[in-house]
Design a protein around this motif. Structure first.
Motif, PDB file in Angstrom:
ATOM      1  N   LYS A 176       0.813  -1.223   0.000  1.00  0.00           N
ATOM      2  CA  LYS A 176       0.000   0.000   0.000  1.00  0.00           C
ATOM      3  C   LYS A 176       0.844   1.269   0.000  1.00  0.00           C
ATOM      4  O   LYS A 176       0.320   2.367  -0.166  1.00  0.00           O
ATOM      5  CB  LYS A 176      -0.937   0.000   1.213  1.00  0.00           C
ATOM      6  N   GLY A 177       2.133   1.148   0.211  1.00  0.00           N
ATOM      7  CA  GLY A 177       2.993   2.322   0.199  1.00  0.00           C
ATOM      8  C   GLY A 177       3.161   2.976   1.560  1.00  0.00           C
ATOM      9  O   GLY A 177       3.833   4.005   1.667  1.00  0.00           O
ATOM     10  N   PHE A 178       2.580   2.426   2.596  1.00  0.00           N
ATOM     11  CA  PHE A 178       2.756   2.962   3.945  1.00  0.00           C
ATOM     12  C   PHE A 178       2.703   1.799   4.935  1.00  0.00           C
ATOM     13  O   PHE A 178       2.160   0.729   4.645  1.00  0.00           O
ATOM     14  CB  PHE A 178       1.680   4.008   4.281  1.00  0.00           C
ATOM     15  N   ASP A 179       3.252   2.044   6.097  1.00  0.00           N
ATOM     16  CA  ASP A 179       3.313   1.021   7.143  1.00  0.00           C
ATOM     17  C   ASP A 179       2.015   1.055   7.939  1.00  0.00           C
ATOM     18  O   ASP A 179       1.697   2.062   8.584  1.00  0.00           O
ATOM     19  CB  ASP A 179       4.507   1.294   8.061  1.00  0.00           C
ATOM     20  N   ASP A 180       1.254  -0.028   7.885  1.00  0.00           N
ATOM     21  CA  ASP A 180      -0.014  -0.082   8.612  1.00  0.00           C
ATOM     22  C   ASP A 180       0.101  -0.829   9.930  1.00  0.00           C
ATOM     23  O   ASP A 180      -0.917  -1.186  10.533  1.00  0.00           O
ATOM     24  CB  ASP A 180      -1.091  -0.737   7.741  1.00  0.00           C
ATOM     25  N   HIS A 181       1.332  -1.045  10.400  1.00  0.00           N
ATOM     26  CA  HIS A 181       1.509  -1.741  11.679  1.00  0.00           C
ATOM     27  C   HIS A 181       1.040  -0.858  12.830  1.00  0.00           C
ATOM     28  O   HIS A 181       1.402   0.329  12.920  1.00  0.00           O
ATOM     29  CB  HIS A 181       2.988  -2.098  11.865  1.00  0.00           C
ATOM     30  N   GLY A 182       0.226  -1.414  13.696  1.00  0.00           N
ATOM     31  CA  GLY A 182      -0.246  -0.671  14.853  1.00  0.00           C
ATOM     32  C   GLY A 182      -1.392   0.276  14.554  1.00  0.00           C
ATOM     33  O   GLY A 182      -1.768   1.078  15.422  1.00  0.00           O
ATOM     34  N   ILE A 183      -1.949   0.214  13.345  1.00  0.00           N
ATOM     35  CA  ILE A 183      -3.052   1.096  12.971  1.00  0.00           C
ATOM     36  C   ILE A 183      -4.366   0.320  13.075  1.00  0.00           C
ATOM     37  O   ILE A 183      -4.477  -0.803  12.579  1.00  0.00           O
ATOM     38  CB  ILE A 183      -2.867   1.635  11.539  1.00  0.00           C
ATOM     39  N   LEU A 184      -5.335   0.920  13.717  1.00  0.00           N
ATOM     40  CA  LEU A 184      -6.652   0.299  13.882  1.00  0.00           C
ATOM     41  C   LEU A 184      -7.703   1.200  13.263  1.00  0.00           C
ATOM     42  O   LEU A 184      -7.755   2.403  13.529  1.00  0.00           O
ATOM     43  CB  LEU A 184      -6.970   0.090  15.374  1.00  0.00           C
ATOM     44  N   PRO A 216      -4.695   4.478  26.868  1.00  0.00           N
ATOM     45  CA  PRO A 216      -3.261   4.144  26.910  1.00  0.00           C
ATOM     46  C   PRO A 216      -2.786   3.536  25.601  1.00  0.00           C
ATOM     47  O   PRO A 216      -3.446   2.692  25.009  1.00  0.00           O
ATOM     48  CB  PRO A 216      -3.180   3.123  28.063  1.00  0.00           C
ATOM     49  N   GLY A 217      -1.629   3.984  25.140  1.00  0.00           N
ATOM     50  CA  GLY A 217      -1.023   3.451  23.940  1.00  0.00           C
ATOM     51  C   GLY A 217      -1.445   4.132  22.658  1.00  0.00           C
ATOM     52  O   GLY A 217      -0.878   3.871  21.595  1.00  0.00           O
ATOM     53  N   VAL A 218      -2.428   5.014  22.713  1.00  0.00           N
ATOM     54  CA  VAL A 218      -2.900   5.701  21.509  1.00  0.00           C
ATOM     55  C   VAL A 218      -2.043   6.947  21.290  1.00  0.00           C
ATOM     56  O   VAL A 218      -1.915   7.798  22.184  1.00  0.00           O
ATOM     57  CB  VAL A 218      -4.378   6.093  21.642  1.00  0.00           C
ATOM     58  N   THR A 219      -1.444   7.071  20.123  1.00  0.00           N
ATOM     59  CA  THR A 219      -0.578   8.214  19.805  1.00  0.00           C
ATOM     60  C   THR A 219      -1.246   9.226  18.898  1.00  0.00           C
ATOM     61  O   THR A 219      -0.861  10.397  18.904  1.00  0.00           O
ATOM     62  CB  THR A 219       0.717   7.721  19.137  1.00  0.00           C
ATOM     63  N   ALA A 220      -2.209   8.808  18.102  1.00  0.00           N
ATOM     64  CA  ALA A 220      -2.881   9.746  17.185  1.00  0.00           C
ATOM     65  C   ALA A 220      -4.252   9.199  16.843  1.00  0.00           C
ATOM     66  O   ALA A 220      -4.461   7.988  16.783  1.00  0.00           O
ATOM     67  CB  ALA A 220      -2.060   9.961  15.919  1.00  0.00           C
ATOM     68  N   VAL A 221      -5.196  10.133  16.617  1.00  0.00           N
ATOM     69  CA  VAL A 221      -6.571   9.767  16.287  1.00  0.00           C
ATOM     70  C   VAL A 221      -7.032  10.643  15.128  1.00  0.00           C
ATOM     71  O   VAL A 221      -6.756  11.845  15.100  1.00  0.00           O
ATOM     72  CB  VAL A 221      -7.521   9.956  17.499  1.00  0.00           C
ATOM     73  N   ALA A 222      -7.715  10.044  14.176  1.00  0.00           N
ATOM     74  CA  ALA A 222      -8.300  10.787  13.054  1.00  0.00           C
ATOM     75  C   ALA A 222      -9.686  10.230  12.764  1.00  0.00           C
ATOM     76  O   ALA A 222      -9.900   9.018  12.862  1.00  0.00           O
ATOM     77  CB  ALA A 222      -7.417  10.694  11.816  1.00  0.00           C
ATOM     78  N   THR A 223     -10.614  11.112  12.453  1.00  0.00           N
ATOM     79  CA  THR A 223     -11.977  10.707  12.116  1.00  0.00           C
ATOM     80  C   THR A 223     -12.378  11.324  10.795  1.00  0.00           C
ATOM     81  O   THR A 223     -11.810  12.342  10.354  1.00  0.00           O
ATOM     82  CB  THR A 223     -12.972  11.134  13.210  1.00  0.00           C
TER      83      THR A 223
END
Length: 227
Positions: A176-184, A216-223
């Motif tokens: 996909k061209g980006f690292d999706d590790h740790g993304i929910l 805890p553990g969340v570094t960034a959020v987008a909606t």
């Protein structure tokens, strides 16, 4: 990709049905010749044969719709709990599906019956007598050619459908061209009254982002939304 593969499989079914109808028209050569001798015109015989295939197509389409209704209920019963809240009400067979299935059934039946109709209507009584007298071998060769053509055409379409499905499977593993590790990612279904108000919807997004960001553990959020 899946729709193209389904279309190719549908063409395989049309080829098989067309071959069966051609073989059936070969057996009805005497009937067509007799109708011609009694004064039936070619357009009338065309209409007769096409009407017969259309009736078969409509019956097949009705059976397909019945299986579709049962299949949708069965699938919802199996995976309904995994769907988002309120999404089950959106899954079903509506007027558009029924209209498309009806048009497809009539269209494919006419397509499959086109060749047998014009082949059977062009037989005269004299040709029938000649074929009965000494045309058994040629009839067998014609049937053999039809079967060989059907098998070759079906294999080509099935190979195309298999390649489309393989392409779809490989597209799902493309980088996909980006690292999706740790993304929910997740999707929420909210009440209709919230969707109707932009202000309430904006406040909901703001509060949702703050609460998730405080976990805890969340570094960034987008909606995002569909407005």
């Amino acid at each position: 990709m899946l729709m193209a593969a389904v279309a190719l499989v549908l063409l395989v079914a049309c080829a098989n049905v067309a071959n069966l109808l051609v073989l059936s028209s070969e057996r009805r050569t005497g009937e067509m010749a007799l109708r011609t001798a009694l004064g039936a015109s070619r357009p009338r015989i065309h209409r007769l044969l096409l009407t017969e295939t259309a009736v078969l197509g409509v019956l097949g389409g009705a059976a397909g719709l019945a299986i579709t209704f049962l299949g949708v209920d069965l699938l919802l019963g199996l995976v309904g709990d995994a769907l988002p809240a309120g999404f089950q009400d959106r899954v079903g067979v509506d007027a558009r599906v029924v209209g498309f299935a009806t048009a497809l059934a009539i269209g494919t039946s006419l397509f499959a019956g086109f060749l047998p109709a014009f082949r059977g209507a062009g037989v005269t009584l004299a040709q029938r007598i000649r074929s009965t007298a000494g045309g058994v071998g040629s009839s067998r060769r014609a049937r053999g050619a039809l079967i060989a053509t059907e098998v070759a055409f079906s294999m080509m379409l099935l190979a195309g459908a298999g390649l489309l499905i393989l392409t779809l499977s490989r597209l799902q593993t493309v980088d996909k061209g980006f690292d999706d590790h740790g993304i929910l990612t997740l999707r929420l279904q909210v009440p209709d009254e919230v969707e109707e108000s932009r202000v309430v919807w904006s406040d909901f997004h703001h509060q949702l982002g703050e609460r998730i960001g405080a976990l805890p553990g969340v570094t960034a959020v987008a909606t995002s939304n569909h407005f």
